[in-house]
Structures are given as structure tokens and as C-alpha cells.
Design an enzyme around this catalytic site. Structure first.
Site, PDB file in Angstrom:
ATOM      1  N   ASN A 218       0.886  -1.168   0.000  1.00 14.11           N
ATOM      2  CA  ASN A 218       0.000   0.000   0.000  1.00 14.11           C
ATOM      3  C   ASN A 218       0.926   1.221   0.000  1.00 14.11           C
ATOM      4  OD1 ASN A 218      -1.735   2.073   0.550  1.00 14.11           O
ATOM      5  ND2 ASN A 218      -2.627   1.146   2.384  1.00 14.11           N
TER       6      ASN A 218
ATOM      7  N   ARG B 266      -2.920  -2.239  -3.083  1.00 14.87           N
ATOM      8  CA  ARG B 266      -4.097  -1.388  -2.915  1.00 14.87           C
ATOM      9  C   ARG B 266      -3.958  -0.282  -3.959  1.00 14.87           C
ATOM     10  NH1 ARG B 266      -5.021   3.334   1.483  1.00 14.87           N
ATOM     11  NH2 ARG B 266      -7.059   3.972   0.733  1.00 14.87           N
TER      12      ARG B 266
ATOM     13  N   HIS C 154     -12.173   4.009  -0.148  1.00 15.51           N
ATOM     14  CA  HIS C 154     -12.024   3.215   1.089  1.00 15.51           C
ATOM     15  C   HIS C 154     -12.753   1.874   0.990  1.00 15.51           C
ATOM     16  CE1 HIS C 154     -11.192   7.252   3.203  1.00 15.51           C
ATOM     17  NE2 HIS C 154     -10.055   6.584   3.120  1.00 15.51           N
TER      18      HIS C 154
ATOM     19  N   GLY D 276      -7.449  10.122   5.561  1.00 15.44           N
ATOM     20  CA  GLY D 276      -8.572  10.337   4.658  1.00 15.44           C
ATOM     21  C   GLY D 276      -9.796   9.826   5.403  1.00 15.44           C
TER      22      GLY D 276
ATOM     23  N   ARG E 237      -7.545  17.412   3.921  1.00 12.73           N
ATOM     24  CA  ARG E 237      -8.465  17.675   2.797  1.00 12.73           C
ATOM     25  C   ARG E 237      -9.733  18.348   3.299  1.00 12.73           C
ATOM     26  NH1 ARG E 237      -8.389  11.651   0.568  1.00 12.73           N
ATOM     27  NH2 ARG E 237      -6.611  11.292   1.921  1.00 12.73           N
TER      28      ARG E 237
ATOM     29  N   MET F 137      -5.421  14.221  14.966  1.00  6.19           N
ATOM     30  CA  MET F 137      -6.504  14.451  15.923  1.00  6.19           C
ATOM     31  C   MET F 137      -5.997  14.482  17.366  1.00  6.19           C
ATOM     32  SD  MET F 137      -9.662  15.061  16.284  1.00  6.19           S
ATOM     33  CE  MET F 137     -10.536  14.699  14.777  1.00  6.19           C
TER      34      MET F 137
ATOM     35  N   GLU G 107     -10.968   4.478  15.513  1.00  5.74           N
ATOM     36  CA  GLU G 107     -10.566   3.441  16.467  1.00  5.74           C
ATOM     37  C   GLU G 107      -9.971   4.015  17.746  1.00  5.74           C
ATOM     38  OE1 GLU G 107      -8.081   0.388  14.586  1.00  5.74           O
ATOM     39  OE2 GLU G 107      -9.151   0.782  12.720  1.00  5.74           O
TER      40      GLU G 107
ATOM     41  N   GLU H 194      -7.350  -3.656   5.603  1.00  4.80           N
ATOM     42  CA  GLU H 194      -7.421  -3.615   4.137  1.00  4.80           C
ATOM     43  C   GLU H 194      -6.487  -4.650   3.506  1.00  4.80           C
ATOM     44  OE1 GLU H 194      -6.652   0.336   5.154  1.00  4.80           O
ATOM     45  OE2 GLU H 194      -8.016   1.170   3.656  1.00  4.80           O
TER      46      GLU H 194
HETATM   47  P1  ADP Z   1      -4.146   6.371   6.989  1.00  9.34           P
HETATM   48  O1  ADP Z   1      -4.166   4.856   6.946  1.00  9.34           O
HETATM   49  O2  ADP Z   1      -5.165   7.051   6.141  1.00  9.34           O
HETATM   50  O3  ADP Z   1      -2.766   6.978   6.894  1.00  9.34           O
HETATM   51  P2  ADP Z   1      -4.990   6.038   9.736  1.00  9.34           P
HETATM   52  O4  ADP Z   1      -6.248   5.280   9.595  1.00  9.34           O
HETATM   53  O5  ADP Z   1      -3.799   5.340  10.295  1.00  9.34           O
HETATM   54  O6  ADP Z   1      -4.628   6.809   8.421  1.00  9.34           O
HETATM   55  O7  ADP Z   1      -5.319   7.317  10.665  1.00  9.34           O
HETATM   56  C1  ADP Z   1      -4.315   8.223  11.037  1.00  9.34           C
HETATM   57  C2  ADP Z   1      -4.971   9.334  11.849  1.00  9.34           C
HETATM   58  O8  ADP Z   1      -5.630   8.775  13.005  1.00  9.34           O
HETATM   59  C3  ADP Z   1      -3.986  10.324  12.434  1.00  9.34           C
HETATM   60  O9  ADP Z   1      -3.630  11.329  11.510  1.00  9.34           O
HETATM   61  C4  ADP Z   1      -4.766  10.891  13.615  1.00  9.34           C
HETATM   62  O10 ADP Z   1      -5.580  11.977  13.214  1.00  9.34           O
HETATM   63  C5  ADP Z   1      -5.639   9.736  14.049  1.00  9.34           C
HETATM   64  N1  ADP Z   1      -5.148   9.075  15.264  1.00  9.34           N
HETATM   65  C6  ADP Z   1      -4.241   8.087  15.383  1.00  9.34           C
HETATM   66  N2  ADP Z   1      -4.050   7.751  16.678  1.00  9.34           N
HETATM   67  C7  ADP Z   1      -4.871   8.555  17.402  1.00  9.34           C
HETATM   68  C8  ADP Z   1      -5.153   8.693  18.798  1.00  9.34           C
HETATM   69  N3  ADP Z   1      -4.576   7.924  19.719  1.00  9.34           N
HETATM   70  N4  ADP Z   1      -6.068   9.626  19.175  1.00  9.34           N
HETATM   71  C9  ADP Z   1      -6.681  10.400  18.267  1.00  9.34           C
HETATM   72  N5  ADP Z   1      -6.460  10.312  16.933  1.00  9.34           N
HETATM   73  C10 ADP Z   1      -5.579   9.404  16.507  1.00  9.34           C
END
Ligand code: ADP
Length: 399
Positions: free
Chosen positions: A9, A94, A182, A213, A242, A285, A332, A380
Site C-alpha cells: 500500500n 491497494r 475506502h 482520509g 483535505r 486528531m 478506532e 485492508e
Molecule cells: P491512513 O491509513 O489514512 O494513513 P490512519 O487510519 O492510520 O490513516 O489514521 C491516522 C490518523 O488517526 C492520524 O492522523 C490521527 O488523526 C488519528 N489518530 C491516530 N491515533 C490517534 C489517537 N490515539 N487519538 C486520536 N487520533 C488518533
């Protein structure tokens, strides 16, 4: 010697990988890991299925000048060592956009690659990197068959009306429609829903994939009926960087009255907006949750407001709501965001069990809630591996 499948990915600055045994139906990878910070400050992490970390010697050979192509060569050599000569029989990628060309997992050929390349402008953050990874594998290991699994594929079942823009019919006919993304994540969640919900799995379910995303998918019979992302992965929810849904008049104004170029607008909408743009602090976040800055709080509130509004709209597509599933990084891990979204939807009968939510339990709705609310990890890679297994074994792909 048991054979294995590799999933890749590739993103703009990251490469996630996972190795699965060919001859099982297991969804757990035997080795998984990622290289992040490509081009900036590369970091590598990998672990075996049971969670033990693997050595990081590969990092001695990766520097800021290393391209995705160099890194894939190093990764494949590193894997060979760890696979102890177990044959790698397929690599599944992916791929974000299949456009109107491809929905089902597809073996990669030059013709397939050329078609996928025409979709680069529709997913500039992902598609070129997905295809670069395919090319790099072809260069170093042309003998290994490669397969593309599409994020758009799951949404082929969308209602026609849900997939249309209110644009002239000729544009819809040429493929300017809402594809949705997604899909690999939604397919995985759909596959585990019966385990968590029993018969309710086939009822009216919305899955909220809230990662960097973010999108939502309204399902019935575990199939996509409507989704928040559209022609590109910009539409719908506010995301890390975004903007999500935007009055298209803003784009015209930026170009006509502020003289912005296409690439400046692209950078603004894809990389400088969302949580980062509104907070002026971070796209993460957790960083915003830990901040006292009122702009961070406003970004969080806007995210929750937009998510709840989109969710209420999607519920209309399936005539109500029986279950809501949160998944991906924010879904999550952020109890606060789940709480803020569900609080705004109390009028729909959603009610969280605060303790279960704070503890990141699987079922987080209270016994009074008319909607079951779950928090489930997505996978995924397992969906990609399953598709590769089926194609290689010449079996139909089971959902
Ligand atoms: P991707 O696979 O699209 O790169 P993820 O599903 O891994 O992204 O999500 C990453 C995002 O999840 C981070 O940018 C953050 O905003 C959020 N995140 C990860 N861990 C935490 C946490 N413990 N508390 C709050 N937000 C979190």
C-alpha cells in the site's frame, strides 16, 4: 515450503506491507510493517504476527534521497531474508482508483497500467504512488504476478441516483460520477459484521472510516448503497488535510478573483485544508485534542458537525439506521470524536455507553440506544491478500 503473498500500500511518503500465508484463510499477516517519512525522515517498523518487532537493519540503506523504487528493492531483499526462501507467489496492491475501467481485483499488465495512469489526476495523493510501486516491482521482480485491488470496487452496488452528480447527463455518461473510496476497508468491515451483529449485519449499517482520509458508507445487506466520497477522494467529510465537501463556487472564486493556479488550488484542497487548515496546528486528531488552542477546538467541533451531518444524510439513503461502526485511526482511537459525533445524533436514537467508549471497547452503545454502535479495527491488507489467494487458486472471490 509454504508459499506467501505480499500486499503493498504505497502512499506519497509511506509504504505499508504485509506478508500472508497462501494456504490459509487467515486474516492475520505473518509479517507486517511500514516505511514512513519517505523523502523526509524515513522510519521503518516491522513485526511478526505475534507482535514481536523485527530488526531494522534496512534503515542503514535508506536515506532522504531514497525513492519509492529504491525502497521497494531494499524491502524485497529484506523480506527474502526473513521469508527464508519461502516462494513469493503474488503481490497485491491497494490501488485507489479503478475508474469505470475496473471494479474487481485485476491482474496487472501494461494495458491495465496505462488505463490506471489516466486516473492519476482523480487521486493525485495516491494513484501515482500506487502505480510507482507496481512499476518498481515489475523492474526488480518481473516474474512475480501482480494484482490491483481497488478502493472504488466496493461501491459498484451503489444506487444509481446516489452515484450521480446533478450535472448534464453527457458528463455522467463519460464517467464523471461518484465512485466512492475506502472500499477495501468497507469490504473488510462488511465481512466481519455478522460476527459482531448477527442478523443485524444485513440491516441498515453505516461504517465511518475516519483515518487521515475519511469517508462513510451506508450499507444494506453489507453492500454499498451510498457513500460520502465522490469522483475524487476530496468530497464528503472534513479530513486531516483535505477540505471535504465545498461549495464549488469557492474554487471559481479562488481562481477568478484571487488568481490562484490549478496547482495552487489542488495543494490548498488536498494538503492545506481539513483539520490542519482550520486549526493551523496539526492534521493529527490527538495533537488537537491535547491542545488548549481555541482553533484546535474549533477544528474538532467542525469535524464532528460535518461528520454527523453527512451521517444523517447517508441514513436517508438506507431509510434509517440500525448500526454504526467506527474504524481507522480516528474512529478506532478517538473516544472524544466518537462521543461528539454520536452526541449530535442523539435525535436519531444514538446513545453511547461513556465508559465503554472511553475504554475503546468493541460495543460502545448503551443499552438504551436504538442504534448499535461498534468500534472495529479495519484490515485492508487482509482483503487484498484474500483476493490474490482466490485469483491465484482460480477460485471465485468470496465476499
Ligand atoms: P491512513 O491509513 O489514512 O494513513 P490512519 O487510519 O492510520 O490513516 O489514521 C491516522 C490518523 O488517526 C492520524 O492522523 C490521527 O488523526 C488519528 N489518530 C491516530 N491515533 C490517534 C489517537 N490515539 N487519538 C486520536 N487520533 C488518533
Amino acid at each position: 515450503m509454504s508459499e506467501v503473498i505480499l500486499t503493498l500500500n504505497a502512499g506519497s511518503s509511506s509504504l505499508k506491507f504485509a506478508v500472508f500465508e497462501f494456504d490459509t484463510t487467515q486474516t492475520t499477516a505473518s509479517i507486517s510493517g511500514k516505511i514512513t517519512g519517505i523523502g523526509r525522515a524515513p522510519e521503518f517498523s516491522a513485526r511478526v504476527g505475534d507482535g514481536a518487532d523485527l530488526e531494522k537493519g534496512i534503515l542503514n540503506h535508506i536515506n532522504t534521497a531514497s525513492s519509492h523504487e529504491d525502497i521497494i528493492a531494499l524491502l524485497l531483499a529484506w523480506l527474502k531474508q526473513h521469508l527464508e526462501d519461502r516462494p513469493l507467489i503474488a503481490i497485491g496492491h491497494r490501488v485507489v482508483h479503478g475508474g469505470s475501467f475496473f471494479a474487481a481485483p485485476t491482474r496487472i499488465t501494461d494495458d491495465v497500467l496505462n488505463k490506471l495512469e489516466t486516473l492519476n489526476p482523480l487521486a493525485p495523493l495516491h494513484q501515482p504512488h500506487n502505480l510507482a510501486a507496481i512499476r518498481a516491482v515489475s523492474k526488480w521482480h518481473p516474474e512475480v504476478p501482480q494484482f490491483a485491488c481497488f478502493d472504488t470496487g466496493f461501491h459498484q452496488t451503489q444506487d444509481r441516483v446516489a452515484s450521480l452528480f446533478a450535472l448534464p447527463r453527457s458528463l455522467s455518461d463519460e464517467g464523471i460520477v461518484r465512485y466512492g473510496f475506502h472500499g477495501l476497508s468497507y469490504e473488510y468491515i462488511a465481512s466481519v459484521l455478522p460476527h459482531h451483529l448477527g442478523q443485524q449485519a444485513d440491516a441498515r449499517v453505516i461504517v465511518a472510516h475516519l483515518g487521515n482520509g475519511a469517508s462513510m458508507c451506508a450499507m444494506k445487506n453489507r453492500q454499498s448503497v451510498a457513500t460520502s466520497m465522490g469522483f475524487t477522494a476530496l468530497d464528503g467529510l472534513m479530513m486531516g488535510r483535505r477540505c471535504g465537501t465545498l461549495d464549488p463556487g469557492v474554487v471559481l472564486y479562488l481562481m477568478q478573483s484571487k488568481g490562484m493556479t490549478v496547482s495552487q488550488v489542488e495543494a490548498l484542497l488536498y494538503r492545506q485544508s481539513g483539520l490542519l487548515g482550520v486549526s493551523g496546528i496539526s492534521n493529527h486528531m490527538q495533537v488537537l485534542q491535547d491542545s488548549d488552542d481555541p482553533h484546535a477546538r474549533e477544528a474538532i467541533e467542525l469535524y464532528a458537525f460535518r461528520a454527523a451531518s453527512v451521517l444523517a444524510g447517508l441514513a436517508t439513503a438506507i431509510g434509517g439506521l440500525d448500526a454504526l461502526v467506527f474504524t481507522a485511526g480516528i474512529g478506532e482511537n478517538s473516544a472524544l470524536m466518537r462521543h461528539l459525533i454520536c452526541d449530535r445524533l442523539a435525535w436519531m436514537g444514538l446513545c453511547l455507553d461513556s465508559e465503554a467508549n472511553d475504554e475503546n471497547a468493541t460495543t460502545i452503545s448503551s443499552s438504551h440506544s436504538t442504534v448499535t454502535v461498534l468500534k472495529l479495527p479495519t484490515n485492508e491488507e487482509a482483503v487484498v491478500a484474500k483476493a490474490c489467494r482466490s485469483i491465484v487458486a482460480n477460485r471465485p472471490i468470496q465476499k
